[in-house]
Design an enzyme around this catalytic site. Structure first.
Site, PDB file in Angstrom:
ATOM      1  N   TYR A  33       0.919  -1.412  -0.091  1.00  5.44           N
ATOM      2  CA  TYR A  33      -0.111  -0.276  -0.153  1.00  5.44           C
ATOM      3  C   TYR A  33       0.637   1.069   0.059  1.00  5.44           C
ATOM      4  O   TYR A  33       2.044   1.155   0.199  1.00  5.44           O
ATOM      5  CB  TYR A  33      -1.200   0.235   1.420  1.00  5.44           C
ATOM      6  CG  TYR A  33       0.138   0.285   2.340  1.00  5.44           C
ATOM      7  CD1 TYR A  33       0.806  -0.391   3.047  1.00  5.44           C
ATOM      8  CD2 TYR A  33      -0.315   1.241   3.340  1.00  5.44           C
ATOM      9  CE1 TYR A  33       1.384  -0.003   4.055  1.00  5.44           C
ATOM     10  CE2 TYR A  33      -0.080   2.435   4.190  1.00  5.44           C
ATOM     11  CZ  TYR A  33       1.016   1.210   4.489  1.00  5.44           C
ATOM     12  OH  TYR A  33       1.051   1.007   6.431  1.00  5.44           O
ATOM     13  N   ARG A  52       7.701   4.404  -4.661  1.00  6.01           N
ATOM     14  CA  ARG A  52       7.954   2.563  -3.541  1.00  6.01           C
ATOM     15  C   ARG A  52       7.515   2.392  -4.259  1.00  6.01           C
ATOM     16  O   ARG A  52       7.319   0.614  -3.839  1.00  6.01           O
ATOM     17  CB  ARG A  52       7.667   3.947  -2.740  1.00  6.01           C
ATOM     18  CG  ARG A  52       8.020   2.731  -1.314  1.00  6.01           C
ATOM     19  CD  ARG A  52       8.044   3.520   0.090  1.00  6.01           C
ATOM     20  NE  ARG A  52       6.700   4.170   0.461  1.00  6.01           N
ATOM     21  CZ  ARG A  52       7.046   4.943   1.338  1.00  6.01           C
ATOM     22  NH1 ARG A  52       8.068   5.101   2.125  1.00  6.01           N
ATOM     23  NH2 ARG A  52       5.131   4.637   1.747  1.00  6.01           N
ATOM     24  N   ARG A 100      -7.628 -20.550  -1.578  1.00 10.89           N
ATOM     25  CA  ARG A 100      -6.831 -19.852  -0.810  1.00 10.89           C
ATOM     26  C   ARG A 100      -5.614 -21.550  -0.383  1.00 10.89           C
ATOM     27  O   ARG A 100      -5.697 -22.472  -0.430  1.00 10.89           O
ATOM     28  CB  ARG A 100      -7.119 -20.291   1.441  1.00 10.89           C
ATOM     29  CG  ARG A 100      -5.943 -20.282   2.064  1.00 10.89           C
ATOM     30  CD  ARG A 100      -6.570 -19.935   3.706  1.00 10.89           C
ATOM     31  NE  ARG A 100      -6.082 -18.922   4.770  1.00 10.89           N
ATOM     32  CZ  ARG A 100      -4.907 -20.709   5.047  1.00 10.89           C
ATOM     33  NH1 ARG A 100      -4.515 -21.535   5.333  1.00 10.89           N
ATOM     34  NH2 ARG A 100      -3.757 -19.630   5.773  1.00 10.89           N
ATOM     35  N   LYS A 149       6.544  -1.798   1.872  1.00 14.75           N
ATOM     36  CA  LYS A 149       5.820  -1.605   2.788  1.00 14.75           C
ATOM     37  C   LYS A 149       4.248  -1.953   2.399  1.00 14.75           C
ATOM     38  O   LYS A 149       3.411  -2.031   1.511  1.00 14.75           O
ATOM     39  CB  LYS A 149       5.334   0.077   2.007  1.00 14.75           C
ATOM     40  CG  LYS A 149       4.034   0.264   2.982  1.00 14.75           C
ATOM     41  CD  LYS A 149       4.631   2.585   2.428  1.00 14.75           C
ATOM     42  CE  LYS A 149       2.567   2.775   3.121  1.00 14.75           C
ATOM     43  NZ  LYS A 149       3.196   3.265   4.791  1.00 14.75           N
ATOM     44  N   GLU A 182      11.908   2.510  13.918  1.00 17.93           N
ATOM     45  CA  GLU A 182      11.448   3.787  13.779  1.00 17.93           C
ATOM     46  C   GLU A 182      10.080   3.069  14.251  1.00 17.93           C
ATOM     47  O   GLU A 182       9.893   2.504  15.033  1.00 17.93           O
ATOM     48  CB  GLU A 182      11.180   2.793  12.201  1.00 17.93           C
ATOM     49  CG  GLU A 182      10.366   1.993  11.871  1.00 17.93           C
ATOM     50  CD  GLU A 182       9.761   2.178  10.672  1.00 17.93           C
ATOM     51  OE1 GLU A 182      10.141   2.152   9.733  1.00 17.93           O
ATOM     52  OE2 GLU A 182       9.640   0.052  10.004  1.00 17.93           O
TER      53      GLU A 182
HETATM   54  N1  PMP Z   1       8.134   3.676   8.695  1.00 18.42           N
HETATM   55  C1  PMP Z   1       6.410   3.099   8.759  1.00 18.42           C
HETATM   56  C2  PMP Z   1       6.728   1.943   9.744  1.00 18.42           C
HETATM   57  C3  PMP Z   1       5.655   3.485   8.473  1.00 18.42           C
HETATM   58  O1  PMP Z   1       4.477   3.015   8.273  1.00 18.42           O
HETATM   59  C4  PMP Z   1       5.461   4.780   7.717  1.00 18.42           C
HETATM   60  C5  PMP Z   1       3.977   5.634   7.164  1.00 18.42           C
HETATM   61  N2  PMP Z   1       3.507   4.885   6.031  1.00 18.42           N
HETATM   62  C6  PMP Z   1       6.545   5.579   7.805  1.00 18.42           C
HETATM   63  C7  PMP Z   1       7.985   4.685   8.890  1.00 18.42           C
HETATM   64  C8  PMP Z   1       6.878   6.577   7.150  1.00 18.42           C
HETATM   65  O2  PMP Z   1       6.640   6.564   5.384  1.00 18.42           O
HETATM   66  P1  PMP Z   1       6.004   8.038   4.999  1.00 18.42           P
HETATM   67  O3  PMP Z   1       6.554   9.228   4.929  1.00 18.42           O
HETATM   68  O4  PMP Z   1       5.844   7.484   3.169  1.00 18.42           O
HETATM   69  O5  PMP Z   1       5.012   7.652   5.094  1.00 18.42           O
END
Ligand code: PMP
Length: 287
Positions: A33, A52, A100, A149, A182
């Protein structure tokens, strides 16, 4: 006004916007996403977000469901139909619906594509940024491909719930060596006692945030030094300033970590400056 959601080529009223019970996103989190900010009716950093997305799809061996021009139209049409001036647009692509089975479905299985847009009050955002947020540190339980992501967001959801239970807004994941990886849905930054801006360098343990990348452009432009390295929880607690970056929060001051005030307990001056200057460095698309 009824919200409209794009699902597999159709713009559907909210109540009818559904995907199949055997969608691989639902059963296996086999989906990726993106979330883009919408500001003044315009997409912020669309090129980077779509870049991305293409990378996430490629890393998981999923085909691009549509060419860039079609994506661009879907994003804009979803924003337009929902009359979003300030807010966000969310898009998700799963490997599609199939009986599935852990193994991938036959090639040619149609990916599931969802796009939705939502308004967010800029006034409320600014009020929140004036106050700043608290974060709670939590051991990082995630897999080693956090650079992709995916919608595999259960660890993030659990971490944010745990943070909320202690009056905090965001969780900061901590790796096995005591370093912050993070935020649950953001990248983590600090300003140390000497005024150095520090954020972890990107690898497979964290997402390369688009807001992070654009903020680094801003720092270069302003001649501000950045140290890309991991920092510990102790360093973060002793920092002069701290903040998180994400497309939905831009630059959000962190004023407490595990209940302990950062600096004087108010949003930092550098943090506030970076927040106010951020959009000057971002790509603001034509409507
Ligand atoms: N790290 C994670 C785990 C996230 O989910 C996000 C937000 N999507 C970010 C960092 C920040 O990414 P962005 O600046 O692209 O929103």
């Amino acid at each position: 006004m009824t919200r409209i959601i794009y699902v597999n080529g159709r713009y559907l009223p909210y109540a009818q916007a559904a995907v199949h019970a055997e969608d691989r996103g639902f059963q296996f989190a086999d989906a990726v996403y993106e979330v883009c900010e919408v500001k003044g009716g315009r997409l912020v950093d669309e090129t980077r977000h779509m870049g991305r997305l293409a990378r996430s799809l490629a890393e998981l061996g999923m085909p691009q469901p549509m060419p860039p021009g079609a994506w661009s139209r879907v994003l804009r049409e979803t924003i337009r139909r929902n009359r979003v001036t300030d807010g966000l647009v969310y898009l998700q692509v799963s490997r599609g619906a199939a009986p599935r089975n852990f193994l991938f479905p036959p090639s040619g299985t149609r990916p599931t594509v969802v796009c939705l847009a939502r308004s967010v009050s800029p006034v409320e955002q600014e009020v929140a940024a004036k106050v700043g947020i608290g974060v709670k540190t939590i051991p990082d339980p995630r897999w080693d491909r956090c650079d992709i992501k995916t919608v595999m967001l259960l660890p993030a959801a659990l971490a944010k719930e745990a943070a909320r239970a202690e009056g905090a807004t965001e969780a900061w994941f901590v790796d096995g060596n005591g370093y912050i990886t993070e935020g649950a849905s953001s990248n983590a930054w600090i300003v140390d006692g000497e005024g150095h801006l520090i954020t972890r360098s990107t690898d497979n343990r964290l997402l390369r945030g688009i807001t992070r990348t654009t903020l680094i452009d801003l720092l270069r432009r302003e001649g501000l030094e950045l140290v890309e390295r991991a920092f510990t929880v102790a360093e973060a607690k002793a920092a002069r300033e701290a903040f998180v970056t994400s497309a939905t929060n831009i630059v959000m001051p962190v004023v407490k970590i595990d209940g302990q005030p950062i600096g004087n307990g108010a949003p930092g001056l550098l943090t506030e400056r970076l927040r106010s200057e951020f959009h000057g460095a971002a790509e603001i698309a034509a409507p």
